[in-house]
Write a protein that holds these residues in place. Structure first.
Motif, PDB file in Angstrom:
ATOM      1  N   ILE A 107       0.835  -1.207   0.000  1.00  0.00           N
ATOM      2  CA  ILE A 107       0.000   0.000   0.000  1.00  0.00           C
ATOM      3  C   ILE A 107       0.869   1.256   0.000  1.00  0.00           C
ATOM      4  CG2 ILE A 107      -1.507   1.367   1.524  1.00  0.00           C
ATOM      5  CD1 ILE A 107      -2.969  -1.283   2.154  1.00  0.00           C
ATOM      6  N   VAL A 108       0.436   2.257  -0.766  1.00  0.00           N
ATOM      7  CA  VAL A 108       1.154   3.533  -0.890  1.00  0.00           C
ATOM      8  C   VAL A 108       0.319   4.665  -0.297  1.00  0.00           C
ATOM      9  CG1 VAL A 108       2.070   5.248  -2.497  1.00  0.00           C
ATOM     10  CG2 VAL A 108       2.383   2.820  -2.967  1.00  0.00           C
ATOM     11  N   PHE A 109       0.894   5.378   0.659  1.00  0.00           N
ATOM     12  CA  PHE A 109       0.268   6.592   1.193  1.00  0.00           C
ATOM     13  C   PHE A 109       0.909   7.803   0.513  1.00  0.00           C
ATOM     14  CE2 PHE A 109      -0.020   3.839   5.150  1.00  0.00           C
ATOM     15  CZ  PHE A 109      -1.388   3.594   5.025  1.00  0.00           C
ATOM     16  N   ILE A 110       0.117   8.570  -0.243  1.00  0.00           N
ATOM     17  CA  ILE A 110       0.604   9.813  -0.829  1.00  0.00           C
ATOM     18  C   ILE A 110       0.443  10.908   0.213  1.00  0.00           C
ATOM     19  CG2 ILE A 110       0.386  11.484  -2.702  1.00  0.00           C
ATOM     20  CD1 ILE A 110       1.232   8.745  -3.698  1.00  0.00           C
ATOM     21  N   ASP A 111       1.554  11.500   0.633  1.00  0.00           N
ATOM     22  CA  ASP A 111       1.513  12.508   1.697  1.00  0.00           C
ATOM     23  C   ASP A 111       0.873  13.812   1.231  1.00  0.00           C
ATOM     24  OD1 ASP A 111       2.530  11.071   3.750  1.00  0.00           O
ATOM     25  OD2 ASP A 111       4.382  12.198   3.959  1.00  0.00           O
ATOM     26  N   ALA A 112       0.241  14.496   2.169  1.00  0.00           N
ATOM     27  CA  ALA A 112      -0.206  15.869   1.942  1.00  0.00           C
ATOM     28  C   ALA A 112       0.909  16.805   2.396  1.00  0.00           C
ATOM     29  CB  ALA A 112      -1.475  16.154   2.722  1.00  0.00           C
ATOM     30  N   GLU A 113       0.978  17.984   1.768  1.00  0.00           N
ATOM     31  CA  GLU A 113       1.992  18.962   2.169  1.00  0.00           C
ATOM     32  C   GLU A 113       1.338  20.342   2.239  1.00  0.00           C
ATOM     33  OE1 GLU A 113       6.067  18.088   0.693  1.00  0.00           O
ATOM     34  OE2 GLU A 113       5.073  16.606  -0.578  1.00  0.00           O
ATOM     35  N   ASP A 114       1.971  21.355   1.677  1.00  0.00           N
ATOM     36  CA  ASP A 114       1.405  22.707   1.748  1.00  0.00           C
ATOM     37  C   ASP A 114       0.100  22.793   0.960  1.00  0.00           C
ATOM     38  OD1 ASP A 114       3.703  23.210   3.102  1.00  0.00           O
ATOM     39  OD2 ASP A 114       4.579  24.565   1.622  1.00  0.00           O
ATOM     40  N   ARG A 115      -0.829  23.609   1.458  1.00  0.00           N
ATOM     41  CA  ARG A 115      -2.134  23.756   0.793  1.00  0.00           C
ATOM     42  C   ARG A 115      -1.993  24.273  -0.642  1.00  0.00           C
ATOM     43  NH1 ARG A 115      -5.538  23.203  -1.779  1.00  0.00           N
ATOM     44  NH2 ARG A 115      -7.797  23.314  -1.521  1.00  0.00           N
ATOM     45  N   CYS A 116      -0.945  25.054  -0.906  1.00  0.00           N
ATOM     46  CA  CYS A 116      -0.762  25.621  -2.248  1.00  0.00           C
ATOM     47  C   CYS A 116      -0.478  24.570  -3.305  1.00  0.00           C
ATOM     48  CB  CYS A 116       0.359  26.667  -2.242  1.00  0.00           C
ATOM     49  SG  CYS A 116       1.987  26.007  -1.803  1.00  0.00           S
ATOM     50  N   MET A 117      -0.236  23.314  -2.879  1.00  0.00           N
ATOM     51  CA  MET A 117      -0.008  22.216  -3.829  1.00  0.00           C
ATOM     52  C   MET A 117      -1.104  21.151  -3.762  1.00  0.00           C
ATOM     53  SD  MET A 117       4.118  21.591  -3.362  1.00  0.00           S
ATOM     54  CE  MET A 117       4.218  21.811  -1.578  1.00  0.00           C
ATOM     55  N   GLN A 118      -2.037  21.271  -2.818  1.00  0.00           N
ATOM     56  CA  GLN A 118      -2.937  20.168  -2.512  1.00  0.00           C
ATOM     57  C   GLN A 118      -3.916  19.832  -3.642  1.00  0.00           C
ATOM     58  OE1 GLN A 118      -2.555  18.188   0.285  1.00  0.00           O
ATOM     59  NE2 GLN A 118      -3.857  16.900  -1.009  1.00  0.00           N
ATOM     60  N   LYS A 123      -9.118  -1.018  -7.646  1.00  0.00           N
ATOM     61  CA  LYS A 123     -10.337  -1.671  -8.117  1.00  0.00           C
ATOM     62  C   LYS A 123     -10.898  -2.672  -7.105  1.00  0.00           C
ATOM     63  CE  LYS A 123     -10.779   0.511 -11.966  1.00  0.00           C
ATOM     64  NZ  LYS A 123     -11.885   1.496 -12.090  1.00  0.00           N
ATOM     65  N   GLU A 124     -10.045  -3.471  -6.486  1.00  0.00           N
ATOM     66  CA  GLU A 124     -10.504  -4.478  -5.529  1.00  0.00           C
ATOM     67  C   GLU A 124     -10.345  -4.004  -4.087  1.00  0.00           C
ATOM     68  OE1 GLU A 124      -8.593  -8.187  -6.308  1.00  0.00           O
ATOM     69  OE2 GLU A 124      -9.084  -8.147  -8.441  1.00  0.00           O
ATOM     70  N   TYR A 125      -9.274  -3.313  -3.832  1.00  0.00           N
ATOM     71  CA  TYR A 125      -9.016  -2.718  -2.507  1.00  0.00           C
ATOM     72  C   TYR A 125      -8.109  -1.515  -2.737  1.00  0.00           C
ATOM     73  CZ  TYR A 125      -4.430  -4.987  -2.783  1.00  0.00           C
ATOM     74  OH  TYR A 125      -3.179  -5.376  -3.179  1.00  0.00           O
ATOM     75  N   ALA A 126      -7.925  -0.729  -1.713  1.00  0.00           N
ATOM     76  CA  ALA A 126      -7.138   0.495  -1.863  1.00  0.00           C
ATOM     77  C   ALA A 126      -5.643   0.190  -1.827  1.00  0.00           C
ATOM     78  CB  ALA A 126      -7.507   1.505  -0.784  1.00  0.00           C
ATOM     79  N   VAL A 127      -4.989   0.391  -2.946  1.00  0.00           N
ATOM     80  CA  VAL A 127      -3.532   0.317  -3.042  1.00  0.00           C
ATOM     81  C   VAL A 127      -2.937   1.699  -2.774  1.00  0.00           C
ATOM     82  CG1 VAL A 127      -1.573  -0.145  -4.586  1.00  0.00           C
ATOM     83  CG2 VAL A 127      -3.626  -1.582  -4.709  1.00  0.00           C
ATOM     84  N   VAL A 128      -3.624   2.729  -3.289  1.00  0.00           N
ATOM     85  CA  VAL A 128      -3.164   4.111  -3.182  1.00  0.00           C
ATOM     86  C   VAL A 128      -4.096   4.875  -2.239  1.00  0.00           C
ATOM     87  CG1 VAL A 128      -2.624   6.222  -4.443  1.00  0.00           C
ATOM     88  CG2 VAL A 128      -2.314   3.987  -5.556  1.00  0.00           C
ATOM     89  N   PHE A 129      -3.502   5.598  -1.284  1.00  0.00           N
ATOM     90  CA  PHE A 129      -4.259   6.396  -0.314  1.00  0.00           C
ATOM     91  C   PHE A 129      -3.929   7.870  -0.506  1.00  0.00           C
ATOM     92  CE2 PHE A 129      -4.964   2.405   1.574  1.00  0.00           C
ATOM     93  CZ  PHE A 129      -5.811   2.497   2.675  1.00  0.00           C
ATOM     94  N   ASN A 130      -4.948   8.716  -0.447  1.00  0.00           N
ATOM     95  CA  ASN A 130      -4.742  10.155  -0.380  1.00  0.00           C
ATOM     96  C   ASN A 130      -4.767  10.575   1.090  1.00  0.00           C
ATOM     97  OD1 ASN A 130      -4.313  12.754  -1.217  1.00  0.00           O
ATOM     98  ND2 ASN A 130      -6.361  13.081  -2.055  1.00  0.00           N
TER      99      ASN A 130
END
Length: 392
Positions: free
Chosen positions: A179-190, A206-213
């Motif tokens: 599983i990959v967690f994509i990090d949040a950073e500054d709001r100006c890039m969100q 498609k079947e389960y979450a591989v990528v997370f926001n």
């Protein structure tokens, strides 16, 4: 189903630490508790970045040792395997922020891909965290954020190279079952982060979450965005991966908004942030059949809120749908008591060269000193466990 997690069971919380390790942790937190000493430590770390000052040993033997898994991937894997003994998973993060050139972006991508493959083979069930500012210049990402037409971005050669880097990471994760967690950073890039992550979720979840926001719930627009994500995933037939955090850039966001003469994007009070976070937890767990969620918090009340919702919505398969996570070096009372009681819990495990880890270390140090009561609670828990061990 009834939960009976005692999140203040200190014997369980610190069983992975020896007496010497516990004392070391206690003394580092005592340093972080003192504004003057913290200021000196921060100045040292800033000095390493700006002037290449020789304070590497000081940093390595204090905050780096407490909050990071090591300088190399082999050192990080030693920590991963050790945590596994206590049923605690790891979120592996190669620390490399704010890079400026294509060579660094490509090298970071290769490192992350290699880490995913190694995790899939040697230690399945763990995760990786990815900062998009390690794959592209923050200035360019901010520029992309202001482009409202997706078509204008698609025809950009530079943006296409970024998308190929991200797609390689996500496709490797999909193949390796990591599983990959994509990090949040500054709001100006969100906004552009959201668009990128949504496209990866649509492709691979498609079947389960591989990528997370990652949703920073101190931002006033995130509950609205969460509602959008639930609708979008239903329309496009993917499983949304949602990682909930409070956020790590609150003062910076307020200062930037003030400079630009704009309304602050973050809530004015901690209570508003807490309420938004807990409301997001309730929404995600109510929709647990449609959503995979990671609840990344050091807050006892929010953790209890999640446990109550697991009971309320009778989520019997919670281990596969709901993840808890805390930063390495912090809130062991949550991580280890949750794992001990059968919940899916993990430590966010950064590693890398000390110089590259400094921005992360400064955030951790400042966060510990600024969050009301958090560092005091850490110190009191450590002191209590040291006293308990002394009498036993």
């Amino acid at each position: 189903m009834k939960n009976s997690v005692n999140i203040e069971d200190l014997k369980t919380a610190y069983r992975y630490k020896s007496n010497n390790e516990l004392k070391f942790t206690y003394y580092v937190f005592k340093i972080l508790q003192r504004p003057t000493l913290l200021s000196i430590l921060t100045s040292c770390t800033n000095g390493i970045i700006k002037y290449n000052l020789p304070f590497k040993f000081l940093i390595k033997s204090t905050v780096f040792k407490l909050f990071c898994a090591g300088e190399t991937i082999d050192e990080a894997f030693i920590k991963i395997k050790y945590l596994k003994k206590f049923k605690v998973k790891s979120v592996l993060d190669y620390v490399s922020e704010g890079e400026k050139n294509d060579e660094a972006f490509e090298n970071n991508t290769k490192t992350i891909v290699a880490n995913i493959i190694r995790l899939g083979k040697e230690s399945p069930g763990n995760y990786v965290s990815v900062k998009l500012t390690g794959l592209e210049n923050p200035e360019f990402l901010t520029y992309c954020n202001d482009i409202k037409s997706h078509n204008d971005l698609v025809i950009s050669t530079r943006f296409d190279k970024l998308m190929k880097r991200i797609d390689l990471i996500c496709s490797t994760a999909h193949t390796s079952k990591v599983i990959v967690f994509i990090d949040a950073e500054d709001r100006c890039m969100q906004d552009v982060f959201d668009r990128i992550t949504e496209s990866m979720m649509e492709k691979y979840n498609k079947e389960y979450a591989v990528v997370f926001n990652t949703l920073q719930m101190y931002l006033k627009d995130r509950l609205t965005y969460l509602d959008f994500l639930l609708q979008d995933s239903e329309q496009k037939n993917y499983v949304p991966g949602i990682k909930l955090v409070r956020g790590a850039y609150v003062e910076k966001e307020r200062e930037n908004a003030l400079k630009e003469g704009k309304p602050s994007p973050v809530y004015d009070t901690k209570k508003e942030t807490d309420d938004a976070f807990n409301q997001a937890v309730e929404i995600c767990l109510r929709e647990h059949k449609k959503v995979d969620v990671c609840i990344a918090t050091h807050n006892n009340d929010s953790t209890q809120c999640a446990l109550d919702c697991i009971n309320k919505y009778n989520i019997t398969d919670h281990y596969h749908k709901i993840r808890f996570s805390q930063l390495y070096g912090m809130s062991d009372n949550l991580t280890f008591n949750l794992s001990h009681n059968g919940y899916n819990s993990s430590k966010y495990l950064p590693y890398g060269e000390i110089k590259k880890a400094i921005p992360y270390l400064i955030r951790r140090s400042e966060e510990n000193s600024s969050v009301d009561g958090q560092i005091i609670d850490e110190v009191l828990r450590l002191k209590s466990e040291l006293a308990r061990r002394k009498t036993n």
